[in-house]
Design a protein around this motif. Structure first.
Motif, PDB file in Angstrom:
ATOM      1  N   ALA A 199       0.832  -1.202   0.000  1.00  0.00           N
ATOM      2  CA  ALA A 199       0.000   0.000   0.000  1.00  0.00           C
ATOM      3  C   ALA A 199       0.869   1.256   0.000  1.00  0.00           C
ATOM      4  O   ALA A 199       0.573   2.242  -0.678  1.00  0.00           O
ATOM      5  N   LYS A 200       1.952   1.179   0.750  1.00  0.00           N
ATOM      6  CA  LYS A 200       2.883   2.305   0.809  1.00  0.00           C
ATOM      7  C   LYS A 200       3.452   2.579  -0.579  1.00  0.00           C
ATOM      8  O   LYS A 200       3.489   3.710  -1.049  1.00  0.00           O
ATOM      9  N   GLN A 201       3.891   1.511  -1.224  1.00  0.00           N
ATOM     10  CA  GLN A 201       4.507   1.649  -2.541  1.00  0.00           C
ATOM     11  C   GLN A 201       3.540   2.211  -3.565  1.00  0.00           C
ATOM     12  O   GLN A 201       3.888   3.052  -4.378  1.00  0.00           O
ATOM     13  N   LYS A 202       2.312   1.679  -3.521  1.00  0.00           N
ATOM     14  CA  LYS A 202       1.318   2.129  -4.490  1.00  0.00           C
ATOM     15  C   LYS A 202       0.651   3.422  -4.062  1.00  0.00           C
ATOM     16  O   LYS A 202      -0.190   3.957  -4.787  1.00  0.00           O
ATOM     17  N   LYS A 203       0.982   3.857  -2.876  1.00  0.00           N
ATOM     18  CA  LYS A 203       0.418   5.089  -2.321  1.00  0.00           C
ATOM     19  C   LYS A 203      -1.101   5.042  -2.293  1.00  0.00           C
ATOM     20  O   LYS A 203      -1.780   5.971  -2.741  1.00  0.00           O
ATOM     21  N   ILE A 204      -1.634   3.926  -1.859  1.00  0.00           N
ATOM     22  CA  ILE A 204      -3.085   3.837  -1.678  1.00  0.00           C
ATOM     23  C   ILE A 204      -3.366   3.330  -0.273  1.00  0.00           C
ATOM     24  O   ILE A 204      -2.465   2.828   0.409  1.00  0.00           O
ATOM     25  N   LEU A 205      -4.604   3.474   0.150  1.00  0.00           N
ATOM     26  CA  LEU A 205      -4.967   3.008   1.486  1.00  0.00           C
ATOM     27  C   LEU A 205      -4.928   1.487   1.526  1.00  0.00           C
ATOM     28  O   LEU A 205      -5.224   0.809   0.541  1.00  0.00           O
ATOM     29  N   ILE A 206      -4.554   0.971   2.685  1.00  0.00           N
ATOM     30  CA  ILE A 206      -4.466  -0.473   2.869  1.00  0.00           C
ATOM     31  C   ILE A 206      -5.780  -1.164   2.525  1.00  0.00           C
ATOM     32  O   ILE A 206      -5.829  -2.169   1.835  1.00  0.00           O
ATOM     33  N   ASN A 207      -6.841  -0.544   2.990  1.00  0.00           N
ATOM     34  CA  ASN A 207      -8.165  -1.111   2.764  1.00  0.00           C
ATOM     35  C   ASN A 207      -8.499  -1.203   1.277  1.00  0.00           C
ATOM     36  O   ASN A 207      -9.088  -2.165   0.798  1.00  0.00           O
ATOM     37  N   LYS A 208      -8.063  -0.192   0.537  1.00  0.00           N
ATOM     38  CA  LYS A 208      -8.306  -0.165  -0.910  1.00  0.00           C
ATOM     39  C   LYS A 208      -7.524  -1.295  -1.576  1.00  0.00           C
ATOM     40  O   LYS A 208      -8.054  -2.011  -2.432  1.00  0.00           O
ATOM     41  N   LEU A 209      -6.274  -1.458  -1.143  1.00  0.00           N
ATOM     42  CA  LEU A 209      -5.441  -2.506  -1.734  1.00  0.00           C
ATOM     43  C   LEU A 209      -6.049  -3.888  -1.496  1.00  0.00           C
ATOM     44  O   LEU A 209      -6.198  -4.692  -2.428  1.00  0.00           O
ATOM     45  N   THR A 210      -6.435  -4.156  -0.263  1.00  0.00           N
ATOM     46  CA  THR A 210      -6.936  -5.505   0.043  1.00  0.00           C
ATOM     47  C   THR A 210      -8.276  -5.775  -0.651  1.00  0.00           C
ATOM     48  O   THR A 210      -8.500  -6.872  -1.140  1.00  0.00           O
ATOM     49  N   THR A 211      -9.153  -4.755  -0.728  1.00  0.00           N
ATOM     50  CA  THR A 211     -10.426  -5.024  -1.419  1.00  0.00           C
ATOM     51  C   THR A 211     -10.206  -5.191  -2.918  1.00  0.00           C
ATOM     52  O   THR A 211     -10.818  -6.048  -3.546  1.00  0.00           O
ATOM     53  N   ASP A 212      -9.313  -4.371  -3.483  1.00  0.00           N
ATOM     54  CA  ASP A 212      -9.018  -4.497  -4.920  1.00  0.00           C
ATOM     55  C   ASP A 212      -8.471  -5.874  -5.243  1.00  0.00           C
ATOM     56  O   ASP A 212      -8.922  -6.529  -6.186  1.00  0.00           O
ATOM     57  N   ILE A 213      -7.481  -6.299  -4.489  1.00  0.00           N
ATOM     58  CA  ILE A 213      -6.820  -7.568  -4.794  1.00  0.00           C
ATOM     59  C   ILE A 213      -7.763  -8.738  -4.529  1.00  0.00           C
ATOM     60  O   ILE A 213      -7.788  -9.710  -5.280  1.00  0.00           O
ATOM     61  N   THR A 214      -8.571  -8.620  -3.482  1.00  0.00           N
ATOM     62  CA  THR A 214      -9.531  -9.688  -3.202  1.00  0.00           C
ATOM     63  C   THR A 214     -10.513  -9.819  -4.365  1.00  0.00           C
ATOM     64  O   THR A 214     -10.846 -10.932  -4.787  1.00  0.00           O
ATOM     65  N   LYS A 215     -10.933  -8.680  -4.885  1.00  0.00           N
ATOM     66  CA  LYS A 215     -11.854  -8.685  -6.023  1.00  0.00           C
ATOM     67  C   LYS A 215     -11.199  -9.368  -7.230  1.00  0.00           C
ATOM     68  O   LYS A 215     -11.796 -10.209  -7.894  1.00  0.00           O
ATOM     69  N   ARG A 216      -9.951  -9.011  -7.466  1.00  0.00           N
ATOM     70  CA  ARG A 216      -9.250  -9.585  -8.608  1.00  0.00           C
ATOM     71  C   ARG A 216      -9.038 -11.090  -8.421  1.00  0.00           C
ATOM     72  O   ARG A 216      -9.117 -11.866  -9.366  1.00  0.00           O
ATOM     73  N   PHE A 217      -8.759 -11.451  -7.186  1.00  0.00           N
ATOM     74  CA  PHE A 217      -8.599 -12.875  -6.878  1.00  0.00           C
ATOM     75  C   PHE A 217      -9.880 -13.637  -7.216  1.00  0.00           C
ATOM     76  O   PHE A 217      -9.840 -14.703  -7.836  1.00  0.00           O
ATOM     77  N   ASN A 218     -11.006 -13.066  -6.848  1.00  0.00           N
ATOM     78  CA  ASN A 218     -12.285 -13.720  -7.148  1.00  0.00           C
ATOM     79  C   ASN A 218     -12.540 -13.809  -8.645  1.00  0.00           C
ATOM     80  O   ASN A 218     -13.064 -14.807  -9.142  1.00  0.00           O
ATOM     81  N   GLU A 219     -12.139 -12.765  -9.361  1.00  0.00           N
ATOM     82  CA  GLU A 219     -12.275 -12.796 -10.822  1.00  0.00           C
ATOM     83  C   GLU A 219     -11.422 -13.919 -11.414  1.00  0.00           C
ATOM     84  O   GLU A 219     -11.841 -14.628 -12.327  1.00  0.00           O
ATOM     85  N   ASP A 220     -10.223 -14.048 -10.871  1.00  0.00           N
ATOM     86  CA  ASP A 220      -9.322 -15.096 -11.349  1.00  0.00           C
ATOM     87  C   ASP A 220      -9.908 -16.487 -11.084  1.00  0.00           C
ATOM     88  O   ASP A 220      -9.805 -17.385 -11.911  1.00  0.00           O
TER      89      ASP A 220
END
Length: 453
Positions: free
Chosen positions: A83-104
RNA sequence: GGUAACGUGGCGGAAUGGUUACGCAGAGGAUUGCAAAUCCUUGUAUCCCGGUUCGAUUCCGGGCGUUACCUCCA
């Protein structure tokens, strides 16, 4: 089906007959993703392997008798870092990646597990477990950290065949000042203000790397269950530590009776890693390949073996599925896959052996009755293939083509005119032009058809 | 250094104490204006050295090699 299931058990290192504790409630826990970056093809392997095991177990014990839990780890140092690297909120990162995981998962045609608990939703359970471990002298607090005392658990190292004395003698492990011994591992650690944290008896902090699986498996499956799965790399230290925590906290002899580990995916015989830049994300395949192609490719090697990922592998899978779709016929009514064809799957999830049998069923289907075609299709369906109709399969291929259908049909008209005039030079030229664009022409009887190469 | 997995034909990849894996690619044939598709036929293999055995690719031991884990990682 009467025959038994055999599975290679990492605990003990041999193939054993699978006997569930309770055949009416077969319980499996698989380590899911830590949601800090897009899932890659290496993450896809356990998804597919344990999806198939899930299907096999349901086939043997009944659909409603199997409970499959796969966690989502959404609190971890890698997430904070990401999250630090991407400069986004932790919560945003985890929901985004979880969503992508489900798509996969959808892309790979994996069934939903019975439960997909998130670590952050089960923190109180972890705190409770840590409290118990401290009370039982299996853990100690020091300076707002809580560590598991490895010397308090005699069976430590049994799963991974490791000798604790040798293991840490060289001390390549970072030794924290707060630890008593290098082999001890953290159960709870303090969080900085900007880091995610929860109140606990040891101050505001977050759980260590292994405790979430112990807490969540206990919640959904109890103190002892049947199968615990994951990638080979999790064997140590993750699973070793899980066993230590759970067994000490629960005071029992076994966390899981079977431990199943899938091998790695390599690229050019090297492990995928960020530093080598040879990571294939699952979503990178979306455009070019139907998910079934990736799925079949992943099943072409036995799950225990390392497998080398290549374009050739995907092309071969694509070709196989193209061929198979020729004789897809949706079963009407009840169709059973012959036991003898199912055998390889029951014998340690031998997918290549099963695929071989599908080829034989295909041969029969191509010459046989509708019933044969239905059996063949059923056999494919069992491992998550050929479920979507042929029209969809073709549509996908059409969509990735760079030439429109009208253009193709016009070219075919032109070519057939040339053929009528016996201008075969021009006819062949047109055919080759289309071939360059991936369109293959077939003259059958009086009709010319086309398909994607 | 410790722990493990693996080493099968051109490639991918199973199984097996003595007999066809299977797929892809290749070769030949049928078919075709030529192709494609389809069908038929077909060649090629078990890392090395010992041991157990009537017989080992399979079991055991040693060697060589590859890979992974021992540090976050599926």
């Amino acid at each position: 089906m009467n025959r038994d299931i055999y599975l290679s058990n990492s605990l003990g290192g041999r193939k054993e007959k699978f006997k569930p504790i309770n055949p009416k409630k077969v319980r499996m826990y698989v380590c899911g993703p830590t949601v800090y970056d897009d899932p890659h093809i290496g993450n896809a392997r356990p998804l597919v392997v344990f999806d198939i095991l899930f299907k096999i177990l349901k086939c043997k014990f009944g659909n409603s008798s199997v409970v499959y839990v796969r966690n989502i780890t959404d609190v971890d140092d890698k997430i904070i870092e990401g999250a630090k690297q991407k400069k986004i909120l932790i919560n945003k990162l985890t929901t985004d990646i979880t969503k992508r995981f489900n798509e996969d998962c959808d892309y790979l045609n994996c069934e939903k597990p019975s439960f997909e608990p998130k670590a952050t939703e089960n923190i109180p359970l972890m705190i409770d477990m840590i409290k118990i471990l401290i009370k039982k002298n299996n853990a100690y607090e020091n300076n707002s950290h809580v560590y598991f005392d490895v010397s308090s658990f005699k069976d430590y190292g049994k799963l991974s065949n490791k000798n604790v004395d040798q293991l840490f003698a060289g001390a390549r492990v970072e030794v924290s000042e707060n630890k008593k011994r290098p082999e001890d591992f953290v159960l709870w650690k303090p969080s900085l203000k900007e880091e995610p944290g929860w109140d606990s008896p040891w101050g505001r902090g977050r759980p260590g790397w292994h405790i979430e699986c112990s807490a969540m498996s206990k919640k959904y499956l109890g103190d002892t269950f049947d199968i615990h799965g994951g990638g080979r790399d999790l064997l140590f230290p993750h699973h070793e530590n899980e066993i230590a925590q759970s067994r000490c906290a629960n005071d029992n002899k076994s966390l899981s009776n079977f431990w199943i580990h899938n091998g790695f995916i390599t690229v050019s015989n090297e492990k995928m890693s960020k530093s080598l830049g040879n990571i294939y994300k699952i979503k990178d395949f979306y455009k070019k390949y139907n998910g079934q192609v990736v799925r079949l490719a992943l099943m072409s090697t036995h799950y225990k073996q390392a497998m080398d990922w290549s374009d050739d592998l995907l092309l071969q899978s694509q070709k196989t599925l193209d061929k198979w779709y020729e004789h897809q016929k949706k079963p009407e009514g009840k169709v059973l896959i012959p036991d003898e064809d199912l055998n390889p799957l029951y014998d340690d999830i031998n997918t290549p052996g099963y695929i071989s049998n599908i080829h034989k069923l295909y041969d029969k289907a191509s010459k046989g009755s509708d019933k044969d075609k239905e059996i063949f299709t059923m056999a494919c369906n069992f491992i998550g293939l050929l479920i979507e109709p042929k029209s969809k399969w073709l549509e996908f291929k059409k969509n990735i083509l760079e030439i429109s259908e009208e253009e193709i049909l016009q070219k075919i008209k032109d070519r057939n005119k040339a053929r009528d005039n016996k201008n075969y030079e021009l006819a062949d030229k047109i055919r080759n032009e289309l071939l360059d664009k991936g369109v293959l022409i077939e003259d059958k009887d009086d009709k010319t058809t086309w398909k994607i190469k």
